[in-house]
Motif scaffolding. Structure first.
Motif, short mmCIF file in Angstrom:
data_model
loop_
_atom_site.label_atom_id
_atom_site.label_comp_id
_atom_site.label_asym_id
_atom_site.label_seq_id
_atom_site.Cartn_x
_atom_site.Cartn_y
_atom_site.Cartn_z
N VAL A 1 -0.11 10.08 5.49
CA VAL A 1 0.17 11.13 4.39
C VAL A 1 0.25 12.19 5.05
N VAL A 2 1.37 13.01 4.93
CA VAL A 2 1.48 14.40 5.41
C VAL A 2 2.06 15.22 4.51
N LEU B 1 8.10 15.12 16.86
CA LEU B 1 7.06 14.26 16.21
C LEU B 1 6.14 14.93 15.13
N VAL B 2 5.95 14.14 14.10
CA VAL B 2 4.93 14.61 13.21
C VAL B 2 3.68 15.24 13.85
N ARG B 3 2.92 16.43 13.72
CA ARG B 3 2.00 16.75 14.45
C ARG B 3 0.51 16.45 13.74
N ALA B 4 -0.38 16.19 14.26
CA ALA B 4 -1.65 15.86 13.83
C ALA B 4 -2.12 16.89 12.69
N ALA C 1 3.92 9.79 1.85
CA ALA C 1 3.55 8.89 2.50
C ALA C 1 4.64 8.20 3.35
N ILE C 2 4.23 8.17 4.62
CA ILE C 2 5.38 7.66 5.88
C ILE C 2 4.81 6.69 6.56
N PRO C 3 5.47 5.51 6.43
CA PRO C 3 5.19 4.23 7.22
C PRO C 3 5.44 4.37 8.67
N GLU C 4 4.75 3.82 9.57
CA GLU C 4 5.21 3.49 10.90
C GLU C 4 5.87 4.55 11.72
N LEU D 1 0.83 -1.23 0.08
CA LEU D 1 0.10 -0.09 -0.02
C LEU D 1 0.86 1.19 0.13
N HIS D 2 1.94 1.36 0.85
CA HIS D 2 2.69 2.12 0.70
C HIS D 2 3.33 2.84 -0.65
N VAL D 3 3.67 1.64 -1.34
CA VAL D 3 4.18 1.87 -2.71
C VAL D 3 2.92 2.59 -3.61
N GLN D 4 1.88 1.97 -3.66
CA GLN D 4 0.79 2.76 -4.43
C GLN D 4 0.59 3.94 -3.98
N LEU D 5 0.60 4.35 -2.67
CA LEU D 5 0.42 5.57 -2.50
C LEU D 5 1.41 6.48 -2.86
#
Length: 195
Positions: free
Chosen positions: A95-96, A110-113, A69-72, A55-59
């Motif tokens: 996705v950010v 961290l990434v923020r919401a 697209a950032i995993p985990e 799914l990460h590759v497709q995104l």
């Protein structure tokens, strides 16, 4: 380098997001932070990780240039003030906005919401209630615009939700077979090929 499991002293008080970020990575599995409390989770299964990777590759191939697209990776849900017990989840994929990576490179943290467009959780038997109830509520409270829950049991299905101010998440669609959407971006994937 992986960090050892937190020492008991860390559990004597609820952690803020900054304290949680200082812990780094665990050696086995991963942690999340709920109301300042560490939650330990086991490492995902082979099938879970395979679906995540596909799914990460497709995104990544279909996203507009200003999104990634950032995993985990941990996301600060920004549900409390910085000096209060924090809330952080680790979605399977998020996705950010491109600026999130630049901000983290400059400031750390961290990434923020508020930087997240979409979170995706891959549902497993041990996470079904957490993904469908707890995380759904928390991501909605954080105002993350879109939430997808991918169930890789047969037949694979995706529940796509969008955030509304009045009702939280509303289900746009539950899809098996080919999943197509135009919101939050144009995207198409054969769910059967993610298994």
């Amino acid at each position: 380098m992986p960090r050892p499991a937190p020492e008991p002293a860390h559990s004597l008080h609820p952690l803020t997001i900054a304290e949680y970020a200082e812990l780094g990575e665990t050696e086995h599995g991963y942690t999340e932070l709920v109301e300042g409390r560490l939650l330990m989770s086991p490492s995902p299964t082979f099938h879970h990780n395979r679906a995540l990777g596909r799914l990460h590759v497709q995104l990544s191939q279909q996203l507009p240039a200003d999104l990634e697209a950032i995993p985990e990776l941990d996301v600060d849900l920004e549900l409390t003030a910085p000096d209060e017990p924090g809330h952080s989840r680790r979605p399977d994929i998020m996705v950010v906005k491109e600026e999130a990576g630049k901000r983290i490179a400059d400031e750390g943290g961290l990434v923020r919401a508020s930087e997240v467009i979409l979170v995706v959780e891959i549902v497993s038997p041990g996470s079904r209630r957490t993904d469908h109830v707890d995380k759904r509520r928390e991501y909605a409270d954080a105002g993350i615009p879109h939430y997808w829950m991918l169930d890789i049991d047969y037949p694979p299905a995706i529940t796509a939700c969008h955030w509304t101010e009045e009702f939280g998440y509303q289900d746009d669609q539950v899809t098996t077979g080919i999943f197509r959407t135009r919101s939050p971006f144009s995207f198409e994937v054969d769910l059967g090929r993610l298994r």
